[in-house]
Scaffold this motif. Structure first.
Motif, PDB file in Angstrom:
ATOM      1  N   ASP A 306      74.091  85.950  29.868  1.00  0.00           N
ATOM      2  CA  ASP A 306      74.525  84.622  29.431  1.00  0.00           C
ATOM      3  C   ASP A 306      76.034  84.573  29.222  1.00  0.00           C
ATOM      4  OD1 ASP A 306      71.870  83.949  29.491  1.00  0.00           O
ATOM      5  OD2 ASP A 306      71.557  84.238  27.336  1.00  0.00           O
ATOM      6  N   ARG A 309      77.658  84.366  32.608  1.00  0.00           N
ATOM      7  CA  ARG A 309      77.508  83.027  33.190  1.00  0.00           C
ATOM      8  C   ARG A 309      78.479  82.050  32.531  1.00  0.00           C
ATOM      9  NH1 ARG A 309      70.883  82.442  33.762  1.00  0.00           N
ATOM     10  NH2 ARG A 309      70.663  83.982  35.449  1.00  0.00           N
ATOM     11  N   THR A 310      78.731  82.231  31.227  1.00  0.00           N
ATOM     12  CA  THR A 310      79.714  81.384  30.554  1.00  0.00           C
ATOM     13  C   THR A 310      81.107  81.581  31.138  1.00  0.00           C
ATOM     14  OG1 THR A 310      78.399  81.522  28.524  1.00  0.00           O
ATOM     15  CG2 THR A 310      80.679  80.771  28.315  1.00  0.00           C
ATOM     16  N   ASP A 311      81.434  82.819  31.444  1.00  0.00           N
ATOM     17  CA  ASP A 311      82.723  83.101  32.080  1.00  0.00           C
ATOM     18  C   ASP A 311      82.821  82.425  33.451  1.00  0.00           C
ATOM     19  OD1 ASP A 311      83.270  84.589  29.875  1.00  0.00           O
ATOM     20  OD2 ASP A 311      82.838  86.539  30.824  1.00  0.00           O
TER      21      ASP A 311
END
Length: 314
Positions: A306, A309-311
């Protein structure tokens, strides 16, 4: 017109039939494909035992390859999903219970329940004392006489007047405006004292007829209703004042706090980014691949996924 019969066909002889069958068998044999001679299984070594052993060896190789894959161990069973669902529901209910609006609603519901129970108890207690007040007010009048019948009305109108005061104080107390007027308090105690005195007087030693012995149990039984009424009237304002002082926004230690997700350590996230930069880990790697690459647990791998994916979104 005369029809002439043709010459009859002569029947074949047995030698001709045998010769025809022999020619037919030879023709069929010439048309059939040639089949190679069958080699005995014993000479080639392909016995039933050899074939069974070869199948076992092939199965063992396949099982060895599959046993190295931990994918089946990462799948959640029905029991695990059920437990996880129950845990998530418990965490959400716990978080909801800490919400100030929910706590205010719970307090209002409990306060309404307590007030209703107190008023019902007070009504029953006053109804219990009706018989004692009627005996005091009748003063020995004959049954069904006007004085005897009117004596039954003394306790009801006294109780209704008391319930007006108590009900008003209870309602305003639930609205955050408790009534503490001394006049109303004195009126309550006056009604309660009258009810208690009228119930107890006929059963006191000096109020008994001649030849009737004093009974403490009978006295307690008849003053039980007024005593309960006194207790309810005394306790209800205190309870409502405590509810009015509640601070629903203040946090209270009701138990351990819960986190919605597992937080991944920064070191693992940094390491995963390095592996992606060097090409050892795909940029959109799943939790299973991250777990294998970092050697961490599945929950931590999901948290790292997660974070990565935020990056990517950023």
């Amino acid at each position: 017109m005369t029809i002439l019969n043709p010459d009859p066909v002569p029947e074949p002889t047995p030698e001709e039939v045998a010769r025809g069958l022999a020619e037919l068998e030879q023709h069929v044999a010439d048309q059939a494909p040639a089949t190679p001679p069958r080699t005995p299984a014993v000479l080639s070594g392909e016995t039933k035992r050899v074939r069974r052993l070869r199948a076992e060896v092939a199965e063992a190789h396949l099982l060895t390859d599959l046993q190295d894959d931990d994918a089946p161990l990462l799948l959640d069973t029905a029991k695990v999903r059920k437990r996880r669902k129950a845990a998530q529901q418990a965490a959400r209910l716990h978080a909801l219970a800490q919400d100030p609006q929910m706590r205010a609603w719970q307090a209002a519901r409990m306060r309404r329940l307590l007030v209703t129970a107190a008023l019902v108890s007070l009504t029953l207690a006053l109804a219990w004392s009706t018989a004692g007040v009627q005996k005091f007010a009748a003063e020995g009048a004959d049954p069904w006489s006007p004085g005897w019948m009117f004596a039954w009305l003394v306790e009801p109108f006294l109780s209704l007047a008391l319930l007006v005061v108590v009900g008003a104080r209870a309602y305003l107390g639930t609205r955050g405006q408790p009534l503490t007027n001394r006049t109303l308090v004195r009126i309550e105690w006056l009604f309660l004292a009258l009810t208690l005195g009228m119930n107890a007087w006929p059963y006191l030693p000096w109020g008994l007829p001649d030849g009737t012995g004093f009974s403490l149990s009978r006295l307690v039984l008849h003053i039980l209703g007024p005593i309960v009424a006194v207790a309810v009237v005394t306790a209800l304002p205190i309870i409502l004042a405590a509810f009015s002082d509640l601070d629903h926004a203040a946090s209270t230690p009701t138990g351990p706090t819960y986190r919605a997700n597992t937080t991944a350590p920064d070191a693992l996230i940094t390491r995963a980014r390095h592996l992606i930069a060097t090409g050892e880990l795909p940029a959109n790697a799943g939790a299973d691949k991250i777990r294998r690459a970092l050697g961490c647990g599945m929950d931590t791998a999901r948290a790292v996924r997660d974070a990565l994916r935020t990056d990517t979104i950023a």
